[in-house]
Scaffold this active site. Sequence first.
Site, PDB file in Angstrom:
ATOM      1  N   TYR A   4      40.624  34.160  45.082  1.00  0.00           N
ATOM      2  CA  TYR A   4      40.202  35.080  44.288  1.00  0.00           C
ATOM      3  C   TYR A   4      38.659  35.387  44.479  1.00  0.00           C
ATOM      4  CZ  TYR A   4      39.725  37.415  39.658  1.00  0.00           C
ATOM      5  OH  TYR A   4      39.267  38.154  38.547  1.00  0.00           O
ATOM      6  N   LYS A  21      43.173  37.761  46.214  1.00  0.00           N
ATOM      7  CA  LYS A  21      42.764  39.064  45.234  1.00  0.00           C
ATOM      8  C   LYS A  21      41.362  39.072  45.551  1.00  0.00           C
ATOM      9  CE  LYS A  21      42.503  39.966  40.616  1.00  0.00           C
ATOM     10  NZ  LYS A  21      42.183  39.757  39.107  1.00  0.00           N
ATOM     11  N   GLY A  51      42.192  44.239  43.615  1.00  0.00           N
ATOM     12  CA  GLY A  51      41.891  43.922  42.209  1.00  0.00           C
ATOM     13  C   GLY A  51      40.912  44.879  41.450  1.00  0.00           C
ATOM     14  N   GLU A  63      40.891  51.118  39.520  1.00  0.00           N
ATOM     15  CA  GLU A  63      40.418  52.485  39.902  1.00  0.00           C
ATOM     16  C   GLU A  63      40.464  52.858  41.270  1.00  0.00           C
ATOM     17  OE1 GLU A  63      38.360  50.411  36.194  1.00  0.00           O
ATOM     18  OE2 GLU A  63      39.030  50.035  38.463  1.00  0.00           O
ATOM     19  N   SER A  76      44.391  44.376  35.190  1.00  0.00           N
ATOM     20  CA  SER A  76      44.816  44.288  33.862  1.00  0.00           C
ATOM     21  C   SER A  76      45.297  45.709  33.318  1.00  0.00           C
ATOM     22  CB  SER A  76      43.266  44.343  33.163  1.00  0.00           C
ATOM     23  OG  SER A  76      42.366  45.639  33.487  1.00  0.00           O
TER      24      SER A  76
END
EC number: 4.1.3.3
Length: 246
Positions: free
Chosen positions: A143, A173, A199, A202, A218
């Site tokens: 991550y 990620k 990740g 946008e 999210s």
Amino acid sequence: MASPKRRLQGLVAATITPMTEHGEINFSVIGQYVDYLVEEQGVKNIFVNGTTGEGLSLSISERCRVAEEWVTRGRNKLDQIVIHVGALSLKESQELAQHAAKIGADGIAVIAPFFLKPWNKDILVNFLKEVAAAAPALPFYYYHIPALTGVKIRAEELLDGIQEKIPTFQGLKFSDTDLLDFGQCVDQNRQRQFAFLFGVDEQLLSALVMGATGAVGSTYNYLGKKTNQMLEAFERKDFSSALNYQ
């Protein structure tokens, strides 16, 4: 080597940890949450106890109970459940990794230690290796989130030769806006069939152009349906529609 049912790809919701007004975990709604993701958003992969889930603000016992509830409620409904097991303590991270394996998770992910930071690639890889070894049957994901960890080791550098050190490594990620680093990760590891999960929600469309195979975020909790439409538009090379969805 760990081998998932299939490569983790497409959308992965970074789950929120539901709380009561008194700061206790509200386990009672997780079953409804699973159904909402699958039926309303078309999202069947989840990433539990990460940044969105506030995993590092929970106790170890809370993290274990949250993971258990998601695995139990997601059984036969979700495709893959990845548990974030990163911690400042190596032993706690190993304990969480062993627990994830015990309860039947589909993979584990780990961030870099962010207080006493690894200052070069070898130190970081050695930490990740020790955690991965605690759950040798589970696919392992790194991550990468340098804005929060402060660990500036480039992901492209980290991936160079990583499967020789961590045989269960399956992908990363990538939660950073450095699309050059991300693109080089993809370009230099095409033959390895890694999962390249972007990740920064946008910027997902830009990451798809650079070779992303999926995304963890999210917003896929509540914009999963729209984002799946973007993925479909991108696949059929309808870039104008994909841009509108983004």
